[in-house]
Design a protein around this motif. Structure first.
Motif, PDB file in Angstrom:
ATOM      1  N   GLU A  11       0.829  -1.204   0.000  1.00 47.61           N
ATOM      2  CA  GLU A  11       0.000   0.000   0.000  1.00 47.61           C
ATOM      3  C   GLU A  11       0.863   1.254   0.000  1.00 47.61           C
ATOM      4  O   GLU A  11       0.557   2.231  -0.685  1.00 47.61           O
ATOM      5  N   SER A  12       1.945   1.231   0.764  1.00 49.33           N
ATOM      6  CA  SER A  12       2.872   2.372   0.792  1.00 49.33           C
ATOM      7  C   SER A  12       3.482   2.595  -0.585  1.00 49.33           C
ATOM      8  O   SER A  12       3.652   3.735  -1.018  1.00 49.33           O
ATOM      9  N   VAL A  13       3.815   1.509  -1.253  1.00 49.62           N
ATOM     10  CA  VAL A  13       4.393   1.613  -2.598  1.00 49.62           C
ATOM     11  C   VAL A  13       3.381   2.210  -3.564  1.00 49.62           C
ATOM     12  O   VAL A  13       3.711   3.089  -4.363  1.00 49.62           O
ATOM     13  N   ILE A  14       2.134   1.768  -3.488  1.00 55.81           N
ATOM     14  CA  ILE A  14       1.106   2.288  -4.393  1.00 55.81           C
ATOM     15  C   ILE A  14       0.921   3.787  -4.168  1.00 55.81           C
ATOM     16  O   ILE A  14       0.872   4.567  -5.131  1.00 55.81           O
ATOM     17  N   ARG A  15       0.850   4.220  -2.922  1.00 58.29           N
ATOM     18  CA  ARG A  15       0.690   5.659  -2.630  1.00 58.29           C
ATOM     19  C   ARG A  15       1.900   6.450  -3.132  1.00 58.29           C
ATOM     20  O   ARG A  15       1.762   7.513  -3.734  1.00 58.29           O
ATOM     21  N   ALA A  16       3.087   5.926  -2.866  1.00 52.67           N
ATOM     22  CA  ALA A  16       4.311   6.610  -3.321  1.00 52.67           C
ATOM     23  C   ALA A  16       4.367   6.640  -4.844  1.00 52.67           C
ATOM     24  O   ALA A  16       4.741   7.659  -5.437  1.00 52.67           O
ATOM     25  N   ALA A  17       3.994   5.536  -5.469  1.00 54.18           N
ATOM     26  CA  ALA A  17       4.016   5.463  -6.932  1.00 54.18           C
ATOM     27  C   ALA A  17       3.040   6.461  -7.535  1.00 54.18           C
ATOM     28  O   ALA A  17       3.351   7.116  -8.542  1.00 54.18           O
ATOM     29  N   MET A  18       1.870   6.614  -6.923  1.00 55.91           N
ATOM     30  CA  MET A  18       0.914   7.601  -7.430  1.00 55.91           C
ATOM     31  C   MET A  18       1.535   8.995  -7.417  1.00 55.91           C
ATOM     32  O   MET A  18       1.417   9.739  -8.398  1.00 55.91           O
ATOM     33  N   SER A  19       2.214   9.351  -6.336  1.00 55.30           N
ATOM     34  CA  SER A  19       2.840  10.668  -6.244  1.00 55.30           C
ATOM     35  C   SER A  19       3.955  10.836  -7.265  1.00 55.30           C
ATOM     36  O   SER A  19       4.056  11.867  -7.936  1.00 55.30           O
ATOM     37  N   GLU A  20       4.793   9.822  -7.387  1.00 58.87           N
ATOM     38  CA  GLU A  20       5.926   9.908  -8.317  1.00 58.87           C
ATOM     39  C   GLU A  20       5.457   9.911  -9.770  1.00 58.87           C
ATOM     40  O   GLU A  20       5.903  10.719 -10.570  1.00 58.87           O
ATOM     41  N   PHE A  21       4.550   9.000 -10.123  1.00 59.29           N
ATOM     42  CA  PHE A  21       4.048   8.948 -11.496  1.00 59.29           C
ATOM     43  C   PHE A  21       3.230  10.200 -11.828  1.00 59.29           C
ATOM     44  O   PHE A  21       3.240  10.651 -12.970  1.00 59.29           O
ATOM     45  N   ALA A  22       2.522  10.759 -10.853  1.00 62.04           N
ATOM     46  CA  ALA A  22       1.756  11.991 -11.082  1.00 62.04           C
ATOM     47  C   ALA A  22       2.679  13.108 -11.544  1.00 62.04           C
ATOM     48  O   ALA A  22       2.326  13.902 -12.413  1.00 62.04           O
ATOM     49  N   ARG A  23       3.869  13.169 -10.989  1.00 61.20           N
ATOM     50  CA  ARG A  23       4.831  14.212 -11.345  1.00 61.20           C
ATOM     51  C   ARG A  23       5.609  13.885 -12.619  1.00 61.20           C
ATOM     52  O   ARG A  23       5.810  14.745 -13.452  1.00 61.20           O
ATOM     53  N   GLY A  24       6.085  12.655 -12.730  1.00 66.62           N
ATOM     54  CA  GLY A  24       7.003  12.337 -13.817  1.00 66.62           C
ATOM     55  C   GLY A  24       6.448  11.488 -14.936  1.00 66.62           C
ATOM     56  O   GLY A  24       7.122  11.267 -15.940  1.00 66.62           O
ATOM     57  N   GLY A  25       5.228  10.985 -14.774  1.00 66.35           N
ATOM     58  CA  GLY A  25       4.679  10.091 -15.783  1.00 66.35           C
ATOM     59  C   GLY A  25       5.343   8.722 -15.722  1.00 66.35           C
ATOM     60  O   GLY A  25       6.283   8.497 -14.961  1.00 66.35           O
ATOM     61  N   TYR A  26       4.842   7.829 -16.524  1.00 65.09           N
ATOM     62  CA  TYR A  26       5.372   6.461 -16.529  1.00 65.09           C
ATOM     63  C   TYR A  26       6.820   6.435 -17.004  1.00 65.09           C
ATOM     64  O   TYR A  26       7.684   5.847 -16.370  1.00 65.09           O
ATOM     65  N   TYR A  27       7.076   7.089 -18.105  1.00 65.95           N
ATOM     66  CA  TYR A  27       8.403   7.001 -18.714  1.00 65.95           C
ATOM     67  C   TYR A  27       9.436   7.873 -17.998  1.00 65.95           C
ATOM     68  O   TYR A  27      10.627   7.614 -18.092  1.00 65.95           O
ATOM     69  N   GLY A  28       8.990   8.882 -17.255  1.00 62.16           N
ATOM     70  CA  GLY A  28       9.918   9.770 -16.566  1.00 62.16           C
ATOM     71  C   GLY A  28      10.114   9.470 -15.095  1.00 62.16           C
ATOM     72  O   GLY A  28      10.786  10.223 -14.395  1.00 62.16           O
ATOM     73  N   THR A  29       9.522   8.391 -14.625  1.00 63.90           N
ATOM     74  CA  THR A  29       9.641   8.020 -13.212  1.00 63.90           C
ATOM     75  C   THR A  29      10.446   6.747 -13.089  1.00 63.90           C
ATOM     76  O   THR A  29      10.152   5.749 -13.762  1.00 63.90           O
ATOM     77  N   SER A  30      11.424   6.766 -12.224  1.00 63.47           N
ATOM     78  CA  SER A  30      12.240   5.567 -12.007  1.00 63.47           C
ATOM     79  C   SER A  30      11.696   4.770 -10.826  1.00 63.47           C
ATOM     80  O   SER A  30      11.119   5.341  -9.891  1.00 63.47           O
ATOM     81  N   THR A  31      11.910   3.486 -10.880  1.00 63.95           N
ATOM     82  CA  THR A  31      11.530   2.658  -9.731  1.00 63.95           C
ATOM     83  C   THR A  31      12.418   2.998  -8.536  1.00 63.95           C
ATOM     84  O   THR A  31      11.997   2.842  -7.395  1.00 63.95           O
ATOM     85  N   GLU A  32      13.609   3.501  -8.811  1.00 65.63           N
ATOM     86  CA  GLU A  32      14.495   3.931  -7.726  1.00 65.63           C
ATOM     87  C   GLU A  32      13.850   5.069  -6.928  1.00 65.63           C
ATOM     88  O   GLU A  32      13.907   5.088  -5.691  1.00 65.63           O
ATOM     89  N   ALA A  33      13.217   6.027  -7.619  1.00 67.94           N
ATOM     90  CA  ALA A  33      12.548   7.145  -6.944  1.00 67.94           C
ATOM     91  C   ALA A  33      11.395   6.647  -6.075  1.00 67.94           C
ATOM     92  O   ALA A  33      11.183   7.136  -4.959  1.00 67.94           O
ATOM     93  N   ILE A  34      10.657   5.668  -6.581  1.00 72.58           N
ATOM     94  CA  ILE A  34       9.538   5.110  -5.817  1.00 72.58           C
ATOM     95  C   ILE A  34      10.068   4.393  -4.581  1.00 72.58           C
ATOM     96  O   ILE A  34       9.573   4.595  -3.464  1.00 72.58           O
ATOM     97  N   ALA A  35      11.081   3.564  -4.759  1.00 72.25           N
ATOM     98  CA  ALA A  35      11.660   2.828  -3.636  1.00 72.25           C
ATOM     99  C   ALA A  35      12.194   3.794  -2.579  1.00 72.25           C
ATOM    100  O   ALA A  35      11.980   3.588  -1.376  1.00 72.25           O
ATOM    101  N   LYS A  36      12.857   4.833  -3.026  1.00 73.96           N
ATOM    102  CA  LYS A  36      13.420   5.819  -2.100  1.00 73.96           C
ATOM    103  C   LYS A  36      12.313   6.501  -1.305  1.00 73.96           C
ATOM    104  O   LYS A  36      12.430   6.682  -0.095  1.00 73.96           O
ATOM    105  N   ARG A  37      11.227   6.881  -1.978  1.00 74.59           N
ATOM    106  CA  ARG A  37      10.110   7.546  -1.302  1.00 74.59           C
ATOM    107  C   ARG A  37       9.510   6.656  -0.220  1.00 74.59           C
ATOM    108  O   ARG A  37       9.112   7.128   0.840  1.00 74.59           O
ATOM    109  N   VAL A  38       9.450   5.340  -0.494  1.00 71.17           N
ATOM    110  CA  VAL A  38       8.870   4.397   0.460  1.00 71.17           C
ATOM    111  C   VAL A  38       9.876   4.025   1.552  1.00 71.17           C
ATOM    112  O   VAL A  38       9.486   3.656   2.652  1.00 71.17           O
ATOM    113  N   GLY A  39      11.156   4.121   1.206  1.00 69.13           N
ATOM    114  CA  GLY A  39      12.187   3.724   2.162  1.00 69.13           C
ATOM    115  C   GLY A  39      12.521   2.251   2.092  1.00 69.13           C
ATOM    116  O   GLY A  39      12.834   1.621   3.112  1.00 69.13           O
ATOM    117  N   VAL A  40      12.445   1.698   0.872  1.00 69.80           N
ATOM    118  CA  VAL A  40      12.802   0.296   0.664  1.00 69.80           C
ATOM    119  C   VAL A  40      13.827   0.223  -0.468  1.00 69.80           C
ATOM    120  O   VAL A  40      14.037   1.186  -1.192  1.00 69.80           O
TER     121      VAL A  40
END
Length: 190
Positions: A11-40
């Motif tokens: 659930e934390s990943v989904i919330r973080a992914a929504m925030s990251e993808f909202a800003r950068g889109g699918y192609y401009g968002t890295s999984t590293e940014a999502i992981a960092k936001r969640v702390g994993v």
């Protein structure tokens, strides 16, 4: 502090992914940014989701479901009202959602852009999910609007106009909002 379960972390990943993808889109968002936001770590991220596409689809699904629920909740207790009143009730609820949670608007728009890009690249999974979510949204607003196809189409068309004008940053009170129903206009601060 108790450790999060895998489902809570998901659930934390989904919330973080929504925030990251909202800003950068699918192609401009890295999984590293999502992981960092969640702390994993990224490897942990990929234990929860098989790939970036699965993360995006989970985030997009959640976004569309959150929007659908806003309409459903707004319509509760207002069954059988005049369609004009239903437009006002659901429109006001949607305007409140995107004013209070702008990531929902951005994620929604990024979802549509991603569908177009993915479909052009021969990746139909994005489009299939979004079309399914869109039909659930359609069905949710259709009945409160008197099960009238024209009312439903008009309401959703205004919604897309609201999305576009909001994304472009037109402030409340600007003349571009004049043709919208009062309930689907941003409110000026008192």
């Amino acid at each position: 502090m108790a450790r999060m379960s895998a489902e809570e972390r998901r659930e934390s990943v989904i919330r973080a992914a929504m925030s990251e993808f909202a800003r950068g889109g699918y192609y401009g968002t890295s999984t590293e940014a999502i992981a960092k936001r969640v702390g994993v770590s990224q490897p942990y991220l990929f234990r929860l989701f098989p790939n970036k596409q699965a993360i995006f689809l989970a985030a997009a699904t959640r976004c569309m479901e959150d929007i659908r629920v806003v309409f459903e909740e707004a319509a509760k207790g207002h069954e059988g009202v005049d369609p004009v009143e239903a437009v006002e009730i659901m429109g006001a609820a949607y305007m409140k959602l995107i004013a209070e949670q702008p990531d929902k608007l951005q994620m929604q728009l990024q979802t549509y852009v991603t569908v177009a890009a993915a479909e052009a690249a021969g990746e139909p999974a994005f489009g299939e999910m979004v079309r399914t979510a869109w039909m659930e949204l359609w069905d949710t607003v259709h009945v409160p609007l008197g099960a009238d196809v024209n009312e439903t189409t008009t309401f959703l068309a205004y919604g897309m106009l609201v999305n576009t004008l909001s994304a472009m940053g037109f402030p409340a009170g600007h003349r571009v909002w004049d043709g919208c129903y009062p309930a689907v206009r941003p409110q000026e601060a008192p």
